[in-house]
Design a protein around this motif. Structure first.
Motif, PDB file in Angstrom:
ATOM      1  N   PRO A 192     -13.440   4.677   8.615  1.00  0.00           N
ATOM      2  CA  PRO A 192     -12.268   3.797   8.504  1.00  0.00           C
ATOM      3  C   PRO A 192     -11.676   3.409   9.859  1.00  0.00           C
ATOM      4  CG  PRO A 192     -12.163   5.495   6.828  1.00  0.00           C
ATOM      5  CD  PRO A 192     -13.336   5.833   7.708  1.00  0.00           C
ATOM      6  N   PHE A 203       2.036   5.262   6.630  1.00  0.00           N
ATOM      7  CA  PHE A 203       3.167   4.628   7.306  1.00  0.00           C
ATOM      8  C   PHE A 203       2.807   4.311   8.756  1.00  0.00           C
ATOM      9  CE2 PHE A 203       6.978   4.930   9.932  1.00  0.00           C
ATOM     10  CZ  PHE A 203       7.730   3.912   9.373  1.00  0.00           C
ATOM     11  N   LEU A 244       2.419  10.297   2.770  1.00  0.00           N
ATOM     12  CA  LEU A 244       2.496   8.878   3.121  1.00  0.00           C
ATOM     13  C   LEU A 244       2.551   8.651   4.624  1.00  0.00           C
ATOM     14  CD1 LEU A 244       5.003   7.548   0.438  1.00  0.00           C
ATOM     15  CD2 LEU A 244       2.544   7.208   0.519  1.00  0.00           C
ATOM     16  N   ALA A 249     -10.191   9.048   9.114  1.00  0.00           N
ATOM     17  CA  ALA A 249     -11.590   9.471   9.198  1.00  0.00           C
ATOM     18  C   ALA A 249     -12.377   8.496  10.079  1.00  0.00           C
ATOM     19  CB  ALA A 249     -12.196   9.534   7.797  1.00  0.00           C
ATOM     20  N   ALA A 293      -5.364  -0.047   4.956  1.00  0.00           N
ATOM     21  CA  ALA A 293      -5.277   0.765   3.751  1.00  0.00           C
ATOM     22  C   ALA A 293      -6.368   1.829   3.734  1.00  0.00           C
ATOM     23  CB  ALA A 293      -5.394  -0.128   2.511  1.00  0.00           C
ATOM     24  N   TRP A 294      -7.594   1.452   4.139  1.00  0.00           N
ATOM     25  CA  TRP A 294      -8.691   2.419   4.126  1.00  0.00           C
ATOM     26  C   TRP A 294      -8.410   3.531   5.132  1.00  0.00           C
ATOM     27  CZ3 TRP A 294     -14.436   2.169   5.934  1.00  0.00           C
ATOM     28  CH2 TRP A 294     -15.201   3.046   5.139  1.00  0.00           C
ATOM     29  N   GLU A 344      -5.393   5.734   3.897  1.00  0.00           N
ATOM     30  CA  GLU A 344      -5.656   6.589   2.744  1.00  0.00           C
ATOM     31  C   GLU A 344      -6.510   7.785   3.091  1.00  0.00           C
ATOM     32  OE1 GLU A 344      -7.302   4.936  -0.822  1.00  0.00           O
ATOM     33  OE2 GLU A 344      -5.440   3.898  -1.289  1.00  0.00           O
ATOM     34  N   ASN A 345      -7.232   7.688   4.186  1.00  0.00           N
ATOM     35  CA  ASN A 345      -8.205   8.724   4.482  1.00  0.00           C
ATOM     36  C   ASN A 345      -7.845   9.562   5.696  1.00  0.00           C
ATOM     37  OD1 ASN A 345     -10.432   8.274   2.444  1.00  0.00           O
ATOM     38  ND2 ASN A 345     -10.000   6.206   3.193  1.00  0.00           N
ATOM     39  N   GLU A 378       0.825  -1.211   0.000  1.00  0.00           N
ATOM     40  CA  GLU A 378       0.000   0.000   0.000  1.00  0.00           C
ATOM     41  C   GLU A 378       0.862   1.265   0.000  1.00  0.00           C
ATOM     42  OE1 GLU A 378      -3.201   0.660  -0.415  1.00  0.00           O
ATOM     43  OE2 GLU A 378      -3.376  -1.471  -0.850  1.00  0.00           O
ATOM     44  N   LEU A 379       2.087   1.127   0.499  1.00  0.00           N
ATOM     45  CA  LEU A 379       3.020   2.276   0.525  1.00  0.00           C
ATOM     46  C   LEU A 379       3.592   2.441  -0.872  1.00  0.00           C
ATOM     47  CD1 LEU A 379       5.134   1.941   3.809  1.00  0.00           C
ATOM     48  CD2 LEU A 379       3.507   3.733   3.262  1.00  0.00           C
TER      49      LEU A 379
END
Lengths: 191, 191, 191, 191
Positions: free
Chosen positions: A104, A43, A39, A101, A93-94, A97-98, A24-25
């Motif tokens: 997630p 991370f 990132l 929030a 990952a969710w 990426e957010n 995912e990174l």
């Protein structure tokens, strides 16, 4: 039935789960330090999930060492645990990426909660097979850490909609509880 | 020839197959619960495939425990099984992405059918090496579940063009047959 | 130095290489049979590479069973083999995506050639450690298949620019040579 | 506590790390030799990282062979090492995609530095458990290679902003130090 293949299979699955998360990174397109900033939440999510999976692997290792044999029911209880663990990369990952929030963060907690319940079921199935006086039953003991983790996840989950910071702090807290060497916390609980 | 490396290799391949499927569950761009809805068919496909691969691993584990040795032919029968199992992530992804359309559901059934046939060939090759009176021949027995699975997949496959729901229900049904502990169903069949 | 961990590590790497190739088989967007047609060259490339990796795993398994011990040089000869094997998914993907064009077919042959040379080096390193009269030296013998494979790859490589069909046929031919049980071809060579 | 599962888990994780890096080598869209040119820096980065991971696996193998037992602290020191190793694919991909720019080259060195420090901690934890007079303490010895590697990485890191060529040359140099058989360099240091 020998437990060695169940250990080997679990090692394989956990090793893959812990490693594919890093996919995912994605390398950023920029070539300066600033390109890495976006990132950072990814991370941190990765590092937290790595620690959680490390804890599960450590506990699984200890648990199976105390076990003498396994049966079909235990193989399935183990696969049930691996199923929820396998969803950690998705939840990570969710969340990553957010930028942390509410939903997630709550889903992340839900996956951790279901994995913790699956682990609890696995310990109960192992005790049921080996008997209440077995080494494994004694080794698991009152399972204070296991129970408090389930409670903390269940609390952190709804809190994600009030403050994702508090939820995240609780997740980190659970990780810390498990990282502290056993003896100390057990003595504290005994006191 | 020792069977331990064949077990280890199969464990590795099945562990990877079961885990890379989760890579299809891409984190959605939305951050609310609704963003997860389109993932439901993918998640259900993943869960079903996880269970099927779990069943195969369980059966493989039991089968190899009854085996005393392996030869080149068995290594290839095993690789043949792993080949069809390795296509499950592809079939799962196609089915999951298309909200259960006819061709994807039929292809999923086809891959399961070919894996079931490959498993059947593996059991026959093992019996041929160990002899009809061996422990492994007795352990496999009439292989009622194996045969009924092949029949059910062969029925479900064309049915996908009439109703994907019926096909899917049959796939779930096969999984349930295998999840029910052996003893009970064997007694029922014997009765 | 024990050989078991080298076996386990090689099993792991080959299991992953054989499995991640399937990630190239992306589920198509269409939902009918025609949507699968463009995947046919990819599927055939995958099947061929699966067989080649299966052959390598099988041979590696046999080779290491005849070995008694390993040293640092053998660990590196083994890693050298795994390096070239690890490029098979890349070569397979390029060949599969380009409907068997000259350069991709030649590169595929080059990777197979370099893997075959690396395997040859591994056998020589093992013989050097165990001695010319050892079981492993006798088991490897004249290594007719190994040598003829290197020659065939070296021939197929430039032929890819004349006819990719002939090159592909030679690759399939090498696979068939290895799939035929050892005894028969050895007797033919001896005659 | 037995060390075999820790070995198996580490083998699994390193095998996956070493293999998923190749996923970064995406097949080009062109079908001639020129299409491969842009992949050269990626390929070189991959080859270098493969060698570094091979060195780590080799050293890990030797280290654990000298170890008699492990405890919870060592499991975590090992997971700590695996964490930094798991970031090598990310650092490799960023460096490979950007034709060796300053920040990517520095980050690559940082990940190698942190992995080298984690390896150092692992050796110290193992010596602390086994005692200063144990086989493992003697086997590790003055750990000249380990210490010089840390120093070289620390030097190469800032140099990346002056010349990425020099930094890269230092990384290659560290790899060569480790690839030279132990005895020779140890005698040189002793002289």
């Amino acid at each position: 039935m020998s437990k060695s293949r169940m250990e080997a299979f679990s090692d394989g699955v956990i090793a893959i789960i812990i490693t594919i998360m890093v996919l995912e990174l994605r390398p950023p397109h920029g070539i300066d330090l600033a390109a890495l900033y976006p990132l950072i939440p990814k991370f941190l999510s990765y590092a937290l999930s790595f620690i959680f999976l490390g804890i599960y692997w450590n506990n699984h290792h200890h648990l199976l060492q105390a076990a003498k044999h396994v049966d079909g029911r235990i193989l399935w209880a183990n696969l049930h645990l691996l199923f929820w663990l396998s969803l950690i990369p998705f939840a990570t990952a969710w969340m990553g990426e957010n930028h942390i929030a509410s939903w997630p963060v709550a889903l992340y907690g839900l996956v951790l909660l279901l994995a913790a319940i699956a682990y609890f079921i696995l310990t109960r199935t192992l005790i049921a097979l080996h008997g209440q006086d077995s080494t494994i039953a004694t080794a698991i003991g009152s399972d204070f850490k296991g129970k408090i983790s389930v409670v903390l996840y269940a609390v952190a989950l709804p809190l994600a909609f009030i403050s994702t910071l508090i939820s995240s702090a609780i997740y980190v807290g659970v990780a810390i509880i498990w990282l502290i060497p056993d003896k100390r916390i057990e003595r504290k609980v005994a006191a």
